[in-house]
Design a protein around this motif. Structure first.
Motif, PDB file in Angstrom:
ATOM      1  N   LYS A   1       2.856  10.035 -13.146  1.00 20.26           N
ATOM      2  CA  LYS A   1       2.939  11.495 -13.498  1.00 20.26           C
ATOM      3  C   LYS A   1       2.237  12.391 -12.710  1.00 20.26           C
ATOM      4  O   LYS A   1       2.332  13.312 -12.423  1.00 20.26           O
ATOM      5  CB  LYS A   1       3.054  11.448 -14.965  1.00 20.26           C
ATOM      6  N   GLU A   2       0.708  11.769 -12.928  1.00 15.65           N
ATOM      7  CA  GLU A   2      -0.066  12.893 -12.215  1.00 15.65           C
ATOM      8  C   GLU A   2       0.089  12.806 -10.617  1.00 15.65           C
ATOM      9  O   GLU A   2       0.132  13.909 -10.019  1.00 15.65           O
ATOM     10  CB  GLU A   2      -1.498  12.481 -12.466  1.00 15.65           C
ATOM     11  N   GLU A   3       0.522  11.937 -10.120  1.00 17.80           N
ATOM     12  CA  GLU A   3       0.714  11.932  -8.320  1.00 17.80           C
ATOM     13  C   GLU A   3       2.053  12.479  -8.442  1.00 17.80           C
ATOM     14  O   GLU A   3       2.041  13.306  -7.393  1.00 17.80           O
ATOM     15  CB  GLU A   3       0.968  10.160  -8.189  1.00 17.80           C
ATOM     16  N   LEU A   4       3.020  12.688  -9.213  1.00 19.77           N
ATOM     17  CA  LEU A   4       4.166  13.222  -8.885  1.00 19.77           C
ATOM     18  C   LEU A   4       4.110  14.800  -9.182  1.00 19.77           C
ATOM     19  O   LEU A   4       4.496  15.693  -8.392  1.00 19.77           O
ATOM     20  CB  LEU A   4       5.431  12.959  -9.766  1.00 19.77           C
ATOM     21  N   ALA A   5       3.410  15.020 -10.054  1.00 12.88           N
ATOM     22  CA  ALA A   5       2.847  16.489 -10.251  1.00 12.88           C
ATOM     23  C   ALA A   5       2.186  17.141  -8.926  1.00 12.88           C
ATOM     24  O   ALA A   5       2.477  18.316  -8.577  1.00 12.88           O
ATOM     25  CB  ALA A   5       1.909  16.630 -11.675  1.00 12.88           C
ATOM     26  N   ARG A   6       1.020  16.227  -8.540  1.00 15.22           N
ATOM     27  CA  ARG A   6       0.375  16.778  -7.368  1.00 15.22           C
ATOM     28  C   ARG A   6       1.112  16.860  -6.058  1.00 15.22           C
ATOM     29  O   ARG A   6       1.021  17.926  -5.422  1.00 15.22           O
ATOM     30  CB  ARG A   6      -0.800  15.658  -7.074  1.00 15.22           C
TER      31      ARG A   6
END
Length: 151
Positions: free
Chosen positions: A105-110
């Motif tokens: 999720k953090e990677e997608l948000a980034r």
């Protein structure tokens, strides 16, 4: 006494190297032992290696299973503090599976933020563009002044 006191220990002084004669004597003794074994009819090392390979295959299957220590094999222990094999995922315990992990999720948000930044749709990107416009305007004015001023 504390560490580091006293005379230093010179490690190189006590080295002992085996001479060629000693090595030859050892080799001859080993050959003699092997010859005596062959005369007496003991199994040769090559025969024992074959049997070791067969037994190692069997032991591999057994080693995959948990070997029980002490009386563990006789008594069923239900100790909640006992270490378990591996980690258990929370999804497996709860019975529900989440679509994405926290890191995913953090990677997608980034990635999404970087895409918006490139398209200049974020607040930070708009402020940067405004600052750049002001700097360009000042530079144009200074260039016009320098061109108009006599040398």
């Amino acid at each position: 006494m504390g560490r580091g006191r006293g005379r230093p220990k010179y490690k190189g002084h006590s080295r002992h190297f085996t001479s060629r004669e000693e090595l030859e004597e050892e080799r001859k003794k080993d050959e003699e032992k092997q010859r005596r074994r062959d005369e007496r009819g003991y199994d040769s090392p090559s025969d024992s290696e074959d049997s070791e390979e067969e037994s190692s295959e069997e032991s591999e299957d057994e080693s995959k299973e948990h070997k029980k220590k002490g009386v563990e094999g006789l008594i069923e222990v239900s100790n909640p503090n006992r270490a378990r094999k591996g980690q258990v995922k929370t999804a497996n315990v709860a019975g529900e599976t989440s679509q994405l992990t926290r890191r995913q999720k953090e990677e997608l948000a980034r990635q999404n933020y970087q895409r918006l930044q490139l398209e200049c749709k974020t607040d930070q990107a708009q402020k940067d563009l405004a600052r750049l416009a002001i700097i360009r305007k000042k530079r144009e004015e200074e260039a016009a002044k320098n061109a108009a001023a006599p040398k």
